[in-house]
Design an enzyme around this catalytic site. Structure first.
Site, PDB file in Angstrom:
ATOM      1  N   GLY A 697       0.819  -1.203   0.000  1.00 60.42           N
ATOM      2  CA  GLY A 697       0.000   0.000   0.000  1.00 60.42           C
ATOM      3  C   GLY A 697       0.849   1.247   0.000  1.00 60.42           C
ATOM      4  N   GLY A 699       0.326   5.602   0.545  1.00 55.00           N
ATOM      5  CA  GLY A 699      -0.591   6.674   0.888  1.00 55.00           C
ATOM      6  C   GLY A 699       0.111   7.996   0.999  1.00 55.00           C
ATOM      7  N   GLY A 700      -0.607   8.980   1.500  1.00 55.70           N
ATOM      8  CA  GLY A 700      -0.061  10.321   1.591  1.00 55.70           C
ATOM      9  C   GLY A 700       1.083  10.442   2.572  1.00 55.70           C
ATOM     10  N   SER A 701       1.156   9.556   3.571  1.00 55.52           N
ATOM     11  CA  SER A 701       2.201   9.680   4.579  1.00 55.52           C
ATOM     12  C   SER A 701       3.337   8.683   4.407  1.00 55.52           C
ATOM     13  CB  SER A 701       1.595   9.509   5.980  1.00 55.52           C
ATOM     14  OG  SER A 701       0.947   8.261   6.084  1.00 55.52           O
ATOM     15  N   GLY A 702       3.137   7.637   3.616  1.00 56.65           N
ATOM     16  CA  GLY A 702       4.213   6.679   3.443  1.00 56.65           C
ATOM     17  C   GLY A 702       3.770   5.408   2.750  1.00 56.65           C
ATOM     18  N   ASP A 815      -9.969  11.263   9.241  1.00 59.33           N
ATOM     19  CA  ASP A 815      -9.769  10.755   7.875  1.00 59.33           C
ATOM     20  C   ASP A 815     -10.471   9.410   7.724  1.00 59.33           C
ATOM     21  OD1 ASP A 815      -8.927  10.789   5.267  1.00 59.33           O
ATOM     22  OD2 ASP A 815      -6.881  10.147   5.692  1.00 59.33           O
TER      23      ASP A 815
END
Length: 983
Positions: A697, A699-702, A815
């Site tokens: 996966g 995502g925006g953070s890692g 979120d």
């Protein structure tokens, strides 16, 4: 040994200690000597307190008879130098309740607020304190029931912001001398008792923010004639406001906000001539605003927002010398009285989300130092008042979704205090004043969907605080100026549906953008090749322009990108294989001049609509496209393969030596490791698995990796992108939030590890990935029956309800979305990804100022976030309602099938409203909404109907109409099919 464990051990010797002290005190004179007071203080410090920061270092008796009056936190009576006050507030001390302090017989005040004292408070421990006049134990970690107090001297009792449970004890009614009682912010779950009326000396009574049982507001409290402050906000109050409250003639502050109060505002409140602040917001009050409130001439702050108030704003009420008037989120009608413009004190005026009509008073702001002006979402007409910033104090102007016309007044260009502007969805026209483009403090500028024309002034370079620029849906033209690249804080740009032309400034990639929307213009040239700098970009929309050249392969390396639309341009060349690395919710490359083979990652029916209109594309599987010609490998192809293998080998060797030096030397690379559960592995065992082939996966953070450890355990490891301020905030939020949570429907954080060069979080591994992947990906076969989806809905709701109602302080996820609900091997849900989570206390104190990312994900964000930029627990409820609609429909929140400017909430609402039987959906009508991949039974349809009603209530436009998450769980479990009106 933990402090509370020490306290329990010491408490077992309580009687022995008291007996010793009493016997010892018999040999002392009636007035304690300096030596007696100092010895008690030192004894308590050494035996009952933990002082890790050494703030009590001066509590040392170096000689007999030494006075403690100069010690930290000690105050003495000036004449005989006896100790009368101990104030150790916010000194970082811990332990149990230091009852030994009360053995100082001259002590009158004890304040231990803002520390980490813990354990329970027994009546026995407090018995030596009966001579005290003031006790302040607020903002600690005390638990259990409130203790009984037996005192004829106590005047001030502050126990707020602890973890006390149960009822308010009857013994409190016997503290007849009590003037201040503050119990707010605990876990008290009884009822607000009527016996508090016995406390006839009370001046301040603050009991709000406790999870009391639903109960009516005791009318007897209206007899507390000396009361000046009554704060019962968020107390689960029902019924009407008692008429008897008109007898509280000394009252200056009345706060009944955030409850379930109903009925009309009683006329009797007009008798409160001394009232300065009246807070009634977020209730269910109805009827018209009583004109008699105009007699409350001392009133300065009046907030009746988020209710069901109807009728007009009485001119006599508008004539009050108010500093703050909040009428938003009601059903007010009619025009605003002209007399409001005569107010010389008005600072905050919030009238949004009503049905006001007519023109605003011309002189509004001319005589008052307006700071906050919000009249959005009404039916106002005419031009904007020219004097809003006459006093040079205006900071926020929000007028969106009205029928204003004409130009922006030239005077607004001199409003240098302005930092927040929203004028979208009106009929404003003409040129934006030149000086308006250069106001230096503006952080948010929104002029969308009007009739503005002209170009963006180069003066925009002065907007060094600007975070969001939204001017889409106008007639702006000309080039996008290079000066826009100087706005170092700019993260969101939406210039769509205008007539901008020319090439995109190449320097635009220097901006740390989250969102760039330029669709529907006349832009030409190439897409900048340096897009790799946009490491935090989540949305890129360049559709319907005249861009040429090839798609930069670097787009595929953007770690946070989830929305990509390059359709209806003149782009050519092959589709870069790198784009398949992206995890996109929106993908559209249609109607360009692309050619070559469709990359294997896009060779799926789901991507067909995003590839149409490129006649030179070929694919071995997708029917609309021609089949790619077969050809044997050329010599150059073989050479290229060999060269690639060689480079790969060299790269692996370099990686090996780098990682060996990075992870193999603990002395050179120290790591901070925190384990939240018992683990049988170390961080060194994890590091070798953090490679591309293990990615599950992004995502925006890692990125998230699947790690199968030697001892047989499988874990999920999130590695944050970079070690910088924002990611550090995400890391701390996730670790601090999940580290203290234990719930079956919330993902378990096993351990975390951080250094100057990396940060990782280790979780339990969820075999079936995210709900979003299962619903919208190729794993949907696992969720083709409704009962499984229903169980996921209940489990996820229980997890969120735990965060909102059982954690202290309450936690906002911020979120909530299907991709953040993970599924284990048996499809049981776990709420995950707490990188944006905040406690309610942090949110109230603007604790998210360090976050540059938007709080939420497109399609799940509650509508009020657009004009308040503030997230509440009702924002989480809205997002969860979207997830429920996903479970029912099987569609993404922004599915292209909904049409332009529609999301899943609007689509489902329109289908439901078109039903001839209102919300009593028949199976035929439900079939238009229900995921066609399911085959529900008749009983399933009944349950789906119930969940659909809950979802529509959760996604109401008005936050006040949304249920709490605890109520959502009840509604989902309720076997009856209760209907709710659609929003």
């Amino acid at each position: 040994m933990l402090p509370f464990q020490c306290f329990e051990m010491r408490n077992s010797n309580f009687k022995t200690f008291i007996f010793f002290v009493i016997c010892f005190s018999l040999h002392l004179p009636s007035v304690f000597s300096f030596d007696g007071d100092s010895q008690i203080l030192i004894r308590v410090k050494d035996s009952q307190l933990v002082d890790p920061d050494g703030n009590l270092h001066d509590w040392v008796s170096s000689k007999p008879g030494q006075s403690p009056c100069n010690w930290t936190g000690i105050t003495c009576e000036t004449q005989n130098q006896t100790v009368i006050s101990i104030d150790l507030s916010r000194l970082g001390i811990s332990g149990g309740f230091p009852f030994g302090f009360c053995l100082i017989r001259t002590l009158r005040s004890l304040s231990l607020a803002g520390n980490t004292l813990n354990g329970s408070l027994s009546s026995q421990a407090l018995s030596p304190c009966s001579h005290l006049r003031e006790i302040d134990l607020s903002e600690n970690l005390f638990i259990g029931d409130l203790p009984d107090f037996s005192s004829d001297n106590l005047e001030v009792l502050k126990l707020f912001n602890n973890n006390f449970t149960g009822d308010i004890p009857l013994s409190f009614a016997r503290i007849r001398s009590l003037k201040v009682l503050k119990l707010y912010g605990n876990l008290l779950n009884g009822e607000i008792p009527s016996f508090l009326v016995n406390l006839t000396e009370l001046i301040h009574l603050e009991l709000g923010y406790n999870p009391y049982k639903a109960s009516i507001l005791p009318s007897e409290l209206g007899n507390l004639s000396k009361l000046e402050g009554l704060w019962l906000a968020n107390s689960n109050l029902v019924g009407e406001i008692p008429v008897s409250f008109g007898n509280l003639v000394s009252l200056k502050n009345l706060d009944l906000s955030n409850n379930f109060l109903s009925g009309k505002i009683p006329e009797s409140l007009s008798m409160l001539k001394n009232l300065e602040q009246l807070e009634l917001f977020q209730n269910y009050l109805t009827g018209e605003l009583p004109e008699s409130l105009a007699t409350m001439t001392a009133l300065r702050e009046f907030d009746v927002s988020q209710n069901g108030i109807t009728g007009k704003l009485p001119a006599k009420v508008a004539a009050l010398s108010l500093q703050s008037l909040n009428l938003n989120d009601n059903y007010f009608t009619g025009e605003i009285p002209e007399v409001l413009a005569s107010n010389r004190h008005l600072l905050h005026l919030k009238l949004f989300n009503n049905s006001f009509t007519g023109e605003l008073p011309f002189n509004l702001g001319k005589f008052s130092p307006l700071e906050d002006f919000d009249v959005s979402m009404n039916n106002f007409t005419g031009e904007l008042p020219p004097f809003l910033c006459y006093k040079k104090k205006l900071q926020r102007i929000v007028v969106l979704k009205n029928q204003f016309s004409g130009n922006i007044p030239e005077s607004y260009g001199d409003c240098h205090s302005l930092n927040y502007v929203r004028m979208a969805d009106n009929s404003l026209s003409g040129y934006v004043p030149e000086k308006f483009w250069g106001l230096p403090l503006i952080q948010f500028l929104e002029l969308e969907n009007n009739h503005f024309e002209g170009s963006i002034s180069p003066l925009i370079s002065s907007l060094q605080q600007l975070d969001s620029l939204r001017i889409s849906g106008n007639n702006f033209s000309g080039k996008i100026p290079n000066e826009i690249c100087r706005l170092v804080n700019l993260t969101r740009i939406n210039l769509g549906k205008n007539r901008f032309s020319g090439e995109l400034p190449y320097c635009i990639t220097d901006l740390n953008l989250l969102k760039l929307d330029l669709h529907g213009n006349e832009l030409t040239g190439k897409i900048p090749s340096s897009v790799s700098l946009w490491t935090e970009l989540t949305e890129l929309n360049l559709a319907r322009n005249r861009f040429t050249g090839e798609i930069p392969p670097a787009l595929g390396g953007l770690p946070a990108l989830t929305y990509l639309d390059l359709s209806n341009n003149l782009l050519s060349g092959e589709i870069p294989e790198d784009l398949t690395k992206l995890r996109l919710n929106q993908f559209n490359l249609s109607w360009n001049k692309l050619n070559g083979k469709v990359p294997s990652g896009f060779d799926h029916e789901y991507f067909i609509s995003g590839l149409l209109g490129n006649p030179d594309l070929c694919s071995p599987n997708l029917k609309p496209f021609s089949t790619c010609p077969k050809s044997g490998p050329s010599i150059s192809y073989v050479v290229a393969i060999l060269a690639t293998c060689f480079l790969l080998l060299v790269g692996l060797l370099i990686w090996f030596f780098k990682t060996r030096s990075k992870f193999g030397n603990k002395a050179r690379r120290p790591y901070t490791v925190t384990a939240f559960q018992r683990v049988e592995f170390t961080e060194e065992e994890i590091f070798p698995f953090l490679k591309d082939e293990n990615i599950i996966g992004t995502g925006g953070s890692g990125r998230v990796y699947k790690v199968e450890l030697k001892m047989g355990q499988t874990v999920a490891v999130k590695r944050l992108w970079e070690v910088k301020a924002e990611m550090d905030t995400v890391f701390k939020s996730e670790a601090e939030t999940l580290g203290r949570i234990r719930h079956g429907n919330i993902v378990k954080l096993i351990m975390c590890c951080s250094s100057k060069e990396l940060m990782i979080l280790v979780y339990e591994y969820m075999e079936n990935g995210s709900l979003g992947d299962v619903l919208h990906g190729n794993k949907s076969a696992g969720l083709l029956d409704w009962p499984k989806r229903f169980k996921i809905a209940i489990g996820a709701a229980q997890g969120l309800a735990y965060l909102h109602h059982d954690c202290v302080p309450a936690i906002l996820h911020r979120d909530v979305k299907s991709n953040n609900i993970l599924l284990d091997e048996e499809m049981r849900p776990r709420v995950a990804d707490f990188g944006l989570a905040k406690t309610l206390r942090m949110e109230a104190g603007n604790g998210d100022t360090a976050m540059s990312r938007v709080a939420g994900t497109h399609g799940y964000i509650a509508p009020e976030y657009g004009y308040t930029l503030k997230v509440t627990e009702k924002s989480d409820v809205y997002s969860f309602g979207v997830v429920l609609l996903e479970l029912i429909t099987g569609k993404r929140p922004n599915d292209p099938s909904f049409g332009e400017n529609k999301d899943i909430v609007r689509w489902v609402s329109e289908v439901s409203l078109s039903s001839p039987s209102g919300v009593e959906y028949e199976c035929k009508k439900l079939a238009e909404i229900v995921d066609p991949r399911m085959n529900p039974s008749a009983s399933d349809y009944k349950e789906i109907e119930k969940v659909l009603n809950v979802a529509l209530t959760c996604t109401s436009s008005f936050p006040i109409n949304r249920p709490s998450m605890r109520k959502v769980v009840e509604l989902l479990k309720d076997q009856r099919c209760t209907h709710f009106p659609p929003p």
